[in-house]
Motif scaffolding. Sequence first.
Motif, PDB file in Angstrom:
ATOM      1  N   THR A  86       0.858  -1.174   0.000  1.00  0.00           N
ATOM      2  CA  THR A  86       0.000   0.000   0.000  1.00  0.00           C
ATOM      3  C   THR A  86       0.895   1.224   0.000  1.00  0.00           C
ATOM      4  OG1 THR A  86      -1.776  -1.118   1.201  1.00  0.00           O
ATOM      5  CG2 THR A  86      -1.771   1.288   1.263  1.00  0.00           C
ATOM      6  N   ASP A  92      -3.153   1.047  -5.568  1.00  0.00           N
ATOM      7  CA  ASP A  92      -3.372   0.791  -4.139  1.00  0.00           C
ATOM      8  C   ASP A  92      -2.742   1.909  -3.311  1.00  0.00           C
ATOM      9  OD1 ASP A  92      -4.799  -1.604  -4.451  1.00  0.00           O
ATOM     10  OD2 ASP A  92      -2.949  -2.722  -4.740  1.00  0.00           O
ATOM     11  N   THR A  93      -3.292   3.113  -3.494  1.00  0.00           N
ATOM     12  CA  THR A  93      -2.760   4.292  -2.823  1.00  0.00           C
ATOM     13  C   THR A  93      -3.785   4.856  -1.852  1.00  0.00           C
ATOM     14  OG1 THR A  93      -1.396   4.864  -4.736  1.00  0.00           O
ATOM     15  CG2 THR A  93      -1.878   6.637  -3.184  1.00  0.00           C
ATOM     16  N   LEU A 133      -3.445  -2.611   8.200  1.00  0.00           N
ATOM     17  CA  LEU A 133      -2.706  -3.158   7.059  1.00  0.00           C
ATOM     18  C   LEU A 133      -1.434  -3.866   7.503  1.00  0.00           C
ATOM     19  CD1 LEU A 133      -3.067  -0.045   4.727  1.00  0.00           C
ATOM     20  CD2 LEU A 133      -4.301  -2.224   4.524  1.00  0.00           C
ATOM     21  N   HIS A 158       0.573  -5.863   5.018  1.00  0.00           N
ATOM     22  CA  HIS A 158       1.054  -5.135   3.841  1.00  0.00           C
ATOM     23  C   HIS A 158       2.398  -4.488   4.139  1.00  0.00           C
ATOM     24  CE1 HIS A 158      -2.850  -4.473   1.442  1.00  0.00           C
ATOM     25  NE2 HIS A 158      -3.072  -5.419   2.328  1.00  0.00           N
TER      26      HIS A 158
END
Length: 132
Positions: A46, A65-66, A86, A89
Amino acid sequence: MAVDWKEVENLKGFFSFFTSQYLSKRPCRVKAHTLVEWIKKGEKVTLVDIRTPEEKALIGFTYKDTLDIPMNQIFERENIEKLASLSDHKIVVACRVGLRSLVVTAFLRRVGLENVYSLEGGIVAFAQEVKC
């Protein structure tokens, strides 16, 4: 000019946390080509874009995916909770050229988010790497 000595002590305590031993065990910068490799391998990544709206108008490049969270809003509770969710991630913080993202990354790591990296060279480097 009046110096806020209480704030100096707070910052001194914060920065003393980042010893050479800590930094060698926990690298916090990632190069654009490494970020592209992570994405190509299908790793969960991310990108957190901390640029201002004005900066985004100059260089509009972004990754699908920002999360767009301006730097001055990054420590709002809802944003920290979003980032904490997250944990599986690699969270890569990006500004225009990679200076502010390093500061934000340091603070995020200090509050416990160890999966955060600063994009070396910022969005400029990422855009150049993707175009190659």
